[in-house]
Design an enzyme around this catalytic site. Structure first.
Site, PDB file in Angstrom:
ATOM      1  CB  SER A 174      39.626  33.094 132.896  1.00 49.68           C
ATOM      2  OG  SER A 174      39.585  34.375 132.161  1.00 49.68           O
ATOM      3  CE  LYS A 191      36.092  34.016 129.407  1.00 53.79           C
ATOM      4  NZ  LYS A 191      36.803  33.543 130.599  1.00 53.79           N
TER       5      LYS A 191
END
Length: 262
Positions: free
Chosen positions: A42, A102
């Site tokens: 990701s 993230k």
């Protein structure tokens, strides 16, 4: 002193040494640095599957989630420092308790929206500059054996998996690479998100392959992340392996050892 007594004394010293070492490791992990292994794609191409890093836990202060299994008896956050937009952050998922990594995109009070794959902050378009392509081999990656997603799909096993690459420049001047796999994907067009006070909005750099704040917690996303759930900032890759095991030295990515994270 008899031989038996000497042996017992030596055993006790060994046990004490092990206990002290474990306590020291626990203090270091709780207060200073936590190891983190990248399990998914990701955050490509900033972070690759198999990257190993230490999370700086001093960066934002400490909360209950600073301890393993969220056992620190800390209400709220102490010695707190505000994170900066663009930081790569490890945080505790607000619902399932997993550790996620993230990029911090939205600060408290911001509005965040994706329009046709382009990021808008506070209704202003964030500059996006083409930066070539990210190319990797279409093969199983890491211990789980994830297969990468490709913009040029379908790709045969062992072929080149290509994703267009862009440089995104946030309002504070922080620059980072983002990847695009498809246009019109589920996260490319979103409603306007308003970031509440005391919360943050996170996104993965591999924009079409990231369950992040664009997606509600009920559908596997992370939604808005409370400040107390932040564990620390990722500053540097220490080690990297492309194989299913870190012991497979022929799969080590030596060019990524000690690489700074931007």
């Amino acid at each position: 002193m008899t031989t038996k007594e000497k042996a017992q004394g030596g055993l006790m010293e060994t046990v004490k040494t092990v206990v002290y070492a474990l306590l020291l490791a626990g203090v270091i992990r709780t207060l200073f640095f936590q190891p983190f292994w990248i399990p998914s794609g990701s955050m490509k191409d900033t972070l690759l599957i198999g990257d190993f890093l230490f999370v700086n836990k001093m960066a934002y202060g400490y909360s209950q989630h600073s301890c393993p299994w969220s056992l620190c008896p800390i209400p709220g956050r102490i010695l707190a420092s505000e994170p900066e937009r663009g930081d790569v952050v490890v945080f505790r998922h607000p619902v399932n308790g997993s550790d996620f990594i993230k990029r911090l995109i939205g600060l408290p009070g911001d509005t965040v929206q994706m329009r046709n794959g382009v990021l808008f902050l506070n209704d202003a378009q964030v500059p996006l500059t083409p930066a070539g392509e990210f190319v990797e081999t279409f093969e199983r990656q890491g211990p789980v054996g994830h297969m990468p997603r490709c913009a040029n799909a379908p790709v045969g096993l062992g072929g080149e998996c290509v994703k267009p690459r862009f440089i995104e420049t946030l309002p504070n001047g922080a620059e980072h690479a983002v990847l695009n796999i498809e246009t019109g994907g589920f996260g490319d067009d979103t409603p306007v998100f308003e970031v509440p006070e005391g919360h943050y909005f996170f996104m993965g750099d591999n924009r079409d392959n990231s369950q992040d704040s664009r997606f509600a917690q009920a559908v596997g996303g992370v939604g808005m992340v409370p400040f107390e759930n932040l564990i620390g900032r990722a500053d540097r890759v220490m080690f990297s392996s492309a194989g299913s095991s870190m012991l497979a030295f022929w799969t080590w990515r030596a060019d990524r050892f000690f690489e700074g994270i931007e």
